[in-house]
Design a protein around this motif. Structure first.
Motif, mmCIF file in Angstrom:
data_model
loop_
_atom_site.group_PDB
_atom_site.id
_atom_site.type_symbol
_atom_site.label_atom_id
_atom_site.label_comp_id
_atom_site.label_asym_id
_atom_site.label_seq_id
_atom_site.Cartn_x
_atom_site.Cartn_y
_atom_site.Cartn_z
ATOM 1 N N LEU A 126 -5.802 7.013 11.048
ATOM 2 C CA LEU A 126 -5.426 8.540 10.964
ATOM 3 C C LEU A 126 -6.434 9.149 10.147
ATOM 4 O O LEU A 126 -7.015 8.658 9.103
ATOM 5 C CB LEU A 126 -3.984 8.909 10.484
ATOM 6 C CG LEU A 126 -3.189 8.239 11.408
ATOM 7 C CD1 LEU A 126 -1.721 8.632 10.510
ATOM 8 C CD2 LEU A 126 -3.065 8.824 12.886
ATOM 9 N N THR A 127 -6.811 10.633 10.264
ATOM 10 C CA THR A 127 -7.457 11.289 9.215
ATOM 11 C C THR A 127 -6.446 11.630 7.825
ATOM 12 O O THR A 127 -5.440 11.422 8.205
ATOM 13 C CB THR A 127 -8.196 12.730 9.831
ATOM 14 O OG1 THR A 127 -7.009 13.457 10.223
ATOM 15 C CG2 THR A 127 -9.061 12.321 11.050
ATOM 16 N N PRO A 128 -7.089 12.058 6.773
ATOM 17 C CA PRO A 128 -6.430 12.323 5.668
ATOM 18 C C PRO A 128 -5.067 13.381 6.198
ATOM 19 O O PRO A 128 -3.999 13.469 5.776
ATOM 20 C CB PRO A 128 -7.006 12.799 4.729
ATOM 21 C CG PRO A 128 -8.311 11.987 4.747
ATOM 22 C CD PRO A 128 -8.385 12.067 6.447
ATOM 23 N N ALA A 129 -5.663 14.571 6.791
ATOM 24 C CA ALA A 129 -4.777 15.421 7.532
ATOM 25 C C ALA A 129 -3.553 14.885 8.299
ATOM 26 O O ALA A 129 -2.566 15.425 8.204
ATOM 27 C CB ALA A 129 -5.668 16.711 7.924
ATOM 28 N N GLU A 130 -4.035 14.392 9.079
ATOM 29 C CA GLU A 130 -3.166 13.586 10.106
ATOM 30 C C GLU A 130 -2.117 12.785 9.487
ATOM 31 O O GLU A 130 -0.937 12.678 9.794
ATOM 32 C CB GLU A 130 -3.869 12.847 11.409
ATOM 33 C CG GLU A 130 -4.558 13.799 12.327
ATOM 34 C CD GLU A 130 -5.594 12.847 12.861
ATOM 35 O OE1 GLU A 130 -6.296 13.430 13.766
ATOM 36 O OE2 GLU A 130 -5.740 11.535 12.629
ATOM 37 N N ALA A 131 -2.545 11.977 8.405
ATOM 38 C CA ALA A 131 -1.615 11.197 7.622
ATOM 39 C C ALA A 131 -0.374 12.123 6.738
ATOM 40 O O ALA A 131 0.757 11.709 6.653
ATOM 41 C CB ALA A 131 -2.403 10.369 6.755
ATOM 42 N N ARG A 132 -1.107 13.182 6.225
ATOM 43 C CA ARG A 132 -0.205 14.086 5.514
ATOM 44 C C ARG A 132 0.727 14.609 6.372
ATOM 45 O O ARG A 132 2.080 14.857 6.129
ATOM 46 C CB ARG A 132 -1.087 15.501 4.735
ATOM 47 C CG ARG A 132 -1.947 14.862 3.505
ATOM 48 C CD ARG A 132 -2.374 16.152 2.759
ATOM 49 N NE ARG A 132 -3.178 16.804 3.785
ATOM 50 C CZ ARG A 132 -4.698 16.693 3.638
ATOM 51 N NH1 ARG A 132 -5.157 15.482 2.994
ATOM 52 N NH2 ARG A 132 -5.356 17.351 4.231
ATOM 53 N N MET A 137 8.737 2.684 12.003
ATOM 54 C CA MET A 137 8.540 1.322 11.962
ATOM 55 C C MET A 137 7.558 0.624 11.155
ATOM 56 O O MET A 137 7.512 -0.314 10.429
ATOM 57 C CB MET A 137 8.216 0.667 13.392
ATOM 58 C CG MET A 137 9.386 0.799 14.359
ATOM 59 S SD MET A 137 9.041 -0.007 15.982
ATOM 60 C CE MET A 137 8.695 -1.753 15.551
ATOM 61 N N ALA A 138 6.615 1.826 10.849
ATOM 62 C CA ALA A 138 5.575 1.264 9.803
ATOM 63 C C ALA A 138 6.118 1.520 8.381
ATOM 64 O O ALA A 138 5.328 1.036 7.257
ATOM 65 C CB ALA A 138 4.279 2.265 9.970
ATOM 66 N N GLU A 139 7.098 1.953 8.222
ATOM 67 C CA GLU A 139 7.593 2.346 6.822
ATOM 68 C C GLU A 139 9.235 1.923 6.881
ATOM 69 O O GLU A 139 9.849 2.834 7.015
ATOM 70 C CB GLU A 139 7.595 3.768 6.292
ATOM 71 C CG GLU A 139 7.828 4.045 4.772
ATOM 72 C CD GLU A 139 7.278 3.362 3.809
ATOM 73 O OE1 GLU A 139 6.112 2.777 4.157
ATOM 74 O OE2 GLU A 139 7.823 2.953 2.923
ATOM 75 N N VAL A 180 -0.811 3.163 4.473
ATOM 76 C CA VAL A 180 -0.394 2.367 5.536
ATOM 77 C C VAL A 180 -0.719 2.929 6.813
ATOM 78 O O VAL A 180 -1.146 2.471 7.829
ATOM 79 C CB VAL A 180 1.056 1.620 5.296
ATOM 80 C CG1 VAL A 180 1.427 1.082 6.470
ATOM 81 C CG2 VAL A 180 1.195 0.695 4.166
ATOM 82 N N LEU A 181 -0.259 4.418 6.856
ATOM 83 C CA LEU A 181 -0.378 4.948 8.014
ATOM 84 C C LEU A 181 -1.917 5.223 8.551
ATOM 85 O O LEU A 181 -2.088 5.181 9.790
ATOM 86 C CB LEU A 181 0.365 6.349 7.825
ATOM 87 C CG LEU A 181 1.937 6.310 7.932
ATOM 88 C CD1 LEU A 181 2.448 7.690 7.412
ATOM 89 C CD2 LEU A 181 2.520 5.859 9.149
ATOM 90 N N ARG A 182 -2.642 5.728 7.614
ATOM 91 C CA ARG A 182 -4.036 5.857 7.902
ATOM 92 C C ARG A 182 -4.983 4.414 8.650
ATOM 93 O O ARG A 182 -5.479 4.433 9.484
ATOM 94 C CB ARG A 182 -4.903 6.366 6.759
ATOM 95 C CG ARG A 182 -4.394 7.728 6.304
ATOM 96 C CD ARG A 182 -5.297 8.042 5.312
ATOM 97 N NE ARG A 182 -6.841 8.331 5.346
ATOM 98 C CZ ARG A 182 -7.766 8.374 4.570
ATOM 99 N NH1 ARG A 182 -7.400 8.869 3.250
ATOM 100 N NH2 ARG A 182 -8.782 8.472 5.069
ATOM 101 N N LEU A 237 0.875 -1.171 0.065
ATOM 102 C CA LEU A 237 -0.171 0.030 -0.062
ATOM 103 C C LEU A 237 1.123 1.311 -0.041
ATOM 104 O O LEU A 237 2.007 1.214 0.606
ATOM 105 C CB LEU A 237 -0.984 0.118 1.120
ATOM 106 C CG LEU A 237 -1.891 -0.843 1.208
ATOM 107 C CD1 LEU A 237 -2.471 -1.050 2.884
ATOM 108 C CD2 LEU A 237 -2.863 -0.928 0.481
ATOM 109 N N PRO A 238 0.259 2.454 -0.620
ATOM 110 C CA PRO A 238 1.038 3.605 -0.425
ATOM 111 C C PRO A 238 1.423 4.015 1.153
ATOM 112 O O PRO A 238 0.682 3.519 2.002
ATOM 113 C CB PRO A 238 0.314 4.626 -0.962
ATOM 114 C CG PRO A 238 -0.698 3.810 -1.845
ATOM 115 C CD PRO A 238 -0.864 2.607 -1.258
ATOM 116 N N ARG A 239 2.333 4.659 1.419
ATOM 117 C CA ARG A 239 2.469 4.971 2.927
ATOM 118 C C ARG A 239 1.752 5.409 3.519
ATOM 119 O O ARG A 239 1.234 5.349 4.510
ATOM 120 C CB ARG A 239 4.038 5.978 2.790
ATOM 121 C CG ARG A 239 4.471 6.178 4.271
ATOM 122 C CD ARG A 239 5.933 6.744 4.278
ATOM 123 N NE ARG A 239 5.875 8.100 3.676
ATOM 124 C CZ ARG A 239 7.071 8.924 3.594
ATOM 125 N NH1 ARG A 239 8.058 8.612 3.937
ATOM 126 N NH2 ARG A 239 7.020 10.189 2.968
#
Length: 379
Positions: A316-322, A372-374, A309-311, A304-306
């Motif tokens: 996370l919300t889109p803003a938090e992921a950015r 660790m997630a990436e 994966v984080l979301r 998955l795109p980074r």
């Protein structure tokens, strides 16, 4: 009561206070002992966020008042006008309600007229024993209607317990932080699209996730022999052993990564070795020998795109992921705010949410979890 008996009782009280760090229920008999000493009908422990009025936990020393404890948690905590006054007290300070609320205030108060008086209690002494900002841990003690005020001897006894109560609260808060961190780490490892293998200093396997089980079952470039994680290529096997020794050594522990050649698949297997944190390995083995986390990244597996994966990992919300991606790319709050055309206050709000969702408190901890997630090698 003889002095020696009182000291034995006090020693028992202190023991219960520190036992409450891991078992909050031990505050019930602790408060009962304190009630006996100061002539209170009941002691009440509460851990809550004063701003939102959310009650995290609540205990009453006398089961006869359990219904009142439930009423307070479910309703009266939301309208208790005394809470802001309690929250402004210093940690370790004991306050009595009659010093702040006169009889005129009491006659107008729903808390007193419809709640406390119903249970036959009146005078309250309260101590804020811990917390951060408006999040509070506190103890309060209630005397029956018509009883005298708390006196200097009562206050002296409570002040004698204060240091132990405050220290136990600090330890409880640290334990909660470790549990949140551990929960975040376990969730992360469970759902990572990479193989994760815990090994000891000799590369003996302690545990692994489902993705690692699939990779190891394929035995292409890596496998388990005699309980030891091994690379098929002798050079890569030496690098793995050296990286694990570095990650589990007594001093200068650090992570490393390398690429391992495989026989059946063209892309190499990327292997990252990371030192384990003490609280992580405590749940895996009984011994105290250091562990290392081996992350296996199979380039043939769909990723998955980074940001996705984080979301997915941390809700996370889109803003938090950015913002998380920007932090991983070494952006500062100021530079990100300027680049994203948002205020620094907005970025700080997103940052606070990232801390909450990842169970971290500082930016360095947050970055460790996000990294660790990436893992460091990308396809």
């Amino acid at each position: 009561m003889r002095t020696i008996d009182r000291e034995q009782q006090f020693d028992r009280l202190v023991g219960l206070i520190y036992e409450s760090v891991q078992d909050i229920g031990q505050l019930v008999p602790a408060m009962a002992l304190m009630c006996n000493e100061i002539g209170a009908l009941a002691g009440h422990y509460i851990h809550m966020d004063v701003a939102s009025r959310e009650v995290f936990s609540s205990l009453i020393s006398d089961p006869a008042f359990s219904a009142g404890d439930a009423e307070y948690r479910n309703y009266y905590s939301s309208i208790d006008e005394r809470l802001q006054w309690v929250a402004t007290g210093a940690i370790g300070e004991w306050r009595t309600d009659y010093e702040r609320f006169d009889e005129r205030s009491v006659r107008r108060s729903e808390i007193y007229n419809d709640f406390l008086f119903k249970y036959g209690v009146r005078h309250l002494i309260v101590g804020r024993i811990g917390g951060e900002a408006l999040e509070n841990e506190g103890l309060s003690f209630l005397r029956p209607l018509g009883a005298k005020h708390y006196d200097a001897q009562d206050l002296q006894f409570l002040e004698r317990t204060t240091g132990h109560l405050v220290r136990s609260s600090v330890l409880r808060r640290r334990l909660r932080g470790l549990e949140r961190q551990q929960q975040a780490d376990q969730t992360l490892l469970k759902y990572l699209p990479y193989g994760t293998v815990w090994v000891d200093a000799a590369c003996r396997v302690v545990s692994f996730n489902n993705v690692a089980a699939d990779i190891l079952a394929g035995a292409d470039g890596i496998c388990v022999k005699a309980q030891r994680l091994c690379m098929a290529d002798s050079g890569a096997d030496g690098m793995l052993a050296a990286a694990v020794r570095q990650a589990t050594g007594g001093e200068g522990r650090r992570g490393q990564w390398f690429a391992a050649r495989r026989e059946r698949e063209a892309p190499p297997l990327v292997v990252s070795v990371i030192p384990a944190q003490a609280e992580q390995q405590a749940e895996l083995v009984d011994g105290s020998a250091p562990l290392a986390l081996v992350i296996l990244q199979d380039m043939n597996r769909q990723r998955l795109p980074r940001s996705a994966v984080l979301r997915k990992m941390f809700a996370l919300t889109p803003a938090e992921a950015r913002l998380a991606e920007a932090l991983l790319d070494n952006e500062t709050i100021e530079s990100y705010a300027q680049k994203a055309d948002v205020s620094r206050n907005t970025v700080r709000t997103h940052m606070a949410s990232l801390f909450s969702k990842t169970g971290t408190r500082r930016q360095a901890e947050l970055l460790r979890i996000l990294m660790m997630a990436e893992p460091p090698i990308h396809s």
